[in-house]
Design an enzyme around this catalytic site. Structure first.
Site, short mmCIF file in Angstrom:
data_model
loop_
_atom_site.label_atom_id
_atom_site.label_comp_id
_atom_site.label_asym_id
_atom_site.label_seq_id
_atom_site.Cartn_x
_atom_site.Cartn_y
_atom_site.Cartn_z
N CYS A 12 58.59 38.65 33.96
CA CYS A 12 59.25 39.07 34.96
C CYS A 12 60.85 37.64 35.70
O CYS A 12 61.94 38.31 36.08
CB CYS A 12 58.86 38.23 36.84
SG CYS A 12 57.02 38.88 36.21
N ASN A 54 54.13 44.10 41.79
CA ASN A 54 54.65 43.80 40.95
C ASN A 54 55.13 44.03 39.93
O ASN A 54 54.22 44.76 38.75
CB ASN A 54 53.91 42.46 40.84
CG ASN A 54 54.80 41.75 39.88
OD1 ASN A 54 55.63 41.68 39.70
ND2 ASN A 54 53.79 40.71 39.85
N HIS A 58 62.22 38.52 42.70
CA HIS A 58 60.97 38.79 42.11
C HIS A 58 60.06 39.11 43.20
O HIS A 58 59.68 38.06 43.52
CB HIS A 58 60.67 38.00 40.44
CG HIS A 58 59.56 38.47 39.74
ND1 HIS A 58 59.27 39.94 40.20
CD2 HIS A 58 58.23 37.79 39.66
CE1 HIS A 58 58.20 40.26 39.63
NE2 HIS A 58 57.73 38.92 39.20
O1 UT7 Z 1 55.07 37.63 38.42
C1 UT7 Z 1 54.17 37.11 38.03
C2 UT7 Z 1 52.91 37.25 37.87
N1 UT7 Z 1 51.99 37.51 38.98
C3 UT7 Z 1 51.16 36.63 39.63
O2 UT7 Z 1 50.75 35.52 38.47
C4 UT7 Z 1 50.07 36.57 40.77
C5 UT7 Z 1 50.27 35.09 41.62
N2 UT7 Z 1 49.29 34.71 42.00
C6 UT7 Z 1 48.94 35.23 43.34
O3 UT7 Z 1 50.28 36.73 43.74
C7 UT7 Z 1 47.46 35.03 43.94
O4 UT7 Z 1 47.05 33.83 42.92
C8 UT7 Z 1 46.45 35.95 43.87
C9 UT7 Z 1 47.05 37.29 45.05
C10 UT7 Z 1 46.65 36.74 41.95
C11 UT7 Z 1 45.20 35.72 44.24
O5 UT7 Z 1 45.14 34.99 45.38
P1 UT7 Z 1 44.31 33.96 45.96
O6 UT7 Z 1 44.82 33.47 47.70
O7 UT7 Z 1 45.10 32.62 45.09
O8 UT7 Z 1 43.22 33.98 45.88
P2 UT7 Z 1 42.14 33.17 44.39
O9 UT7 Z 1 42.52 33.69 43.33
O10 UT7 Z 1 42.61 32.16 44.66
O11 UT7 Z 1 40.65 33.63 44.94
C12 UT7 Z 1 40.50 33.72 46.61
C13 UT7 Z 1 38.95 34.33 46.19
C14 UT7 Z 1 38.20 34.11 45.08
O12 UT7 Z 1 36.39 34.26 45.12
P3 UT7 Z 1 36.00 33.21 45.55
O13 UT7 Z 1 35.79 32.73 44.62
O14 UT7 Z 1 36.67 32.26 46.74
O15 UT7 Z 1 34.51 32.81 46.31
C15 UT7 Z 1 38.36 35.86 43.63
O16 UT7 Z 1 37.28 35.89 43.35
O17 UT7 Z 1 39.47 35.93 46.05
C16 UT7 Z 1 38.55 36.32 45.27
N3 UT7 Z 1 39.39 37.30 44.56
C17 UT7 Z 1 39.37 38.92 45.33
N4 UT7 Z 1 38.31 39.22 46.40
C18 UT7 Z 1 38.66 40.44 46.79
C19 UT7 Z 1 39.92 37.74 43.80
N5 UT7 Z 1 40.46 38.55 43.76
C20 UT7 Z 1 40.24 39.45 44.95
C21 UT7 Z 1 40.10 41.24 44.77
N6 UT7 Z 1 39.56 41.14 46.32
N7 UT7 Z 1 41.62 41.94 44.61
#
Ligand code: UT7
Length: 337
Positions: A123, A294, A264
């Site tokens: 990125c 993204n 980005h």
């Molecule tokens: O450009 C660099 C590349 N980009 C990235 O690497 C992205 C950077 N990270 C992010 O944008 C965020 O961390 C995400 C959008 C990927 C995730 O958001 P978050 O607020 O950090 O969520 P989390 O990973 O802490 O997950 C929270 C919950 C989990 O469930 P439990 O364990 O709390 O029951 C996940 O399983 O959300 C669940 N979850 C989803 N639920 C519905 C994860 N993905 C999804 C989904 N829909 N698509």
């Protein structure tokens, strides 16, 4: 073909004289994704700000997107492809393992005098590329260059993994850089960095030399992008804040001097959180992730092109590009447009 003689005049400036972007026509909505994996429009939009993303067809490749964006940037600059000195493509989804995507773009444009290569800084690739090309132009080694960020991330997306498949989209953005003397504008400063100890936070492991195609994979998902979202999130905010602060301090600028910060587009919440820490007013932070998702190295030049074409950025404005991505890598450029 590289210039043989150097013009080390301190008045050489690398000026952005053109920009362009291109995204494939097919659109995937959050509702479409909710029919593929256990997710919802509400979850995706509230956690990332993404509503839709563009997807390439089987026939549309990274070089194709890059070439279309490049044609628009050349047209804007009023420069013939034949007069280009260099083509750099920042990508982690290249046309093939080799030759470089940039060579395919060179062929498609008929840019016979240009040397051509790819940069794989994920990125941060576009920001890294501008930093390099800036040096070549200021040193008098180069008259003009195309810098392109182009990605087809949906081709390495695991459509069964809800935590990553909602994030990414395809597209390309390009700028033309030209050497101008006494222009009083151009690229003013860049800061870049990397920390390989965090390589596991974001990667796509197959098929490189560690996991060659000749050996069965221990985990078949290694052909896809894998991310540790939380880890990336926290680091991204800190690195964006530090890189923008470095730019302001080094150039002796205040936020009042800056017309727009183009980050980005990895997650609207990451950008908003960094902007808050920097005390950046909302109108100086451009976000278009809702439409594209993204697009890795393509996101900054796509956003820049959109800003220029909608007069959100005007000639003479100071703009900061900032990025963070796999590696991990980060960087920022200060531009007087
Ligand atoms: O450009 C660099 C590349 N980009 C990235 O690497 C992205 C950077 N990270 C992010 O944008 C965020 O961390 C995400 C959008 C990927 C995730 O958001 P978050 O607020 O950090 O969520 P989390 O990973 O802490 O997950 C929270 C919950 C989990 O469930 P439990 O364990 O709390 O029951 C996940 O399983 O959300 C669940 N979850 C989803 N639920 C519905 C994860 N993905 C999804 C989904 N829909 N698509």
């Amino acid at each position: 073909m590289e210039k043989k003689t150097e013009d080390r005049s301190p008045t050489n400036r690398a000026v952005i004289t053109g920009c362009g972007s291109f995204v494939p026509s097919k659109i995937l909505t959050n509702e479409d994704l909710a029919r593929m994996v256990d997710t919802s429009d509400e979850w995706i939009n509230s956690r990332t700000g993404i509503k839709t993303r563009h997807l390439t067809s089987d026939e549309e490749s990274t070089a194709y997107l890059a070439t279309e964006a490049a044609k628009r940037a050349l047209q804007y600059a009023g420069l013939d492809a034949e007069d280009l000195g260099l083509i750099v493509v920042a990508t982690i989804t290249p046309e093939m393992v080799f030759p470089s995507t940039a060579c395919f773009v060179q062929q498609a444009l008929g840019a016979k005098k240009a040397w051509a290569f790819d940069i794989g800084a994920a990125c941060s690739g576009f920001v890294y590329s501008l930093h390099l090309v800036h040096q070549l132009i200021e040193n008098g080694r180069l008259d003009s260059a195309l810098v392109i960020g182009a990605e087809t991330l949906t081709k390495i997306t695991n459509w069964k993994d809800r935590s990553s498949c909602i994030l990414f989209g395809d597209g390309a953005g390009a700028v033309v850089l030209q050497r101008k003397q006494n222009a009083g504008r151009g690229i003013l400063y860049s800061t870049v960095g990397a920390d390989g100890t965090f390589w596991e936070a974001l990667n796509c492991q197959a098929y490189g030399s560690r996991h060659p195609v000749s050996r069965p994979l221990d985990n078949p998902d290694k052909v896809y992008m894998q991310i540790k979202g939380r880890e990336v999130y926290q680091q991204a905010v800190r690195r964006i804040v530090d890189a923008v602060t470095d730019c302001l301090e080094h150039c002796g600028l205040t936020l009042d001097d800056v017309a727009m910060v183009i980050s980005h587009q990895m997650n609207a919440r990451i950008i908003e959180s960094a902007a808050k820490r920097l005390n950046l007013p909302e109108e100086k932070v451009f976000i278009n992730i809702q439409n594209y998702g993204n697009t890795s190295a393509a996101s900054v030049p796509i956003a820049f092109d959109e800003c220029v074409r909608h007069s959100k950025i005007k000639k003479g404005d100071i703009v900061i590009f900032v990025a963070f991505g796999a590696g991990v890598t980060w960087g920022a450029n200060v531009i007087e447009f």
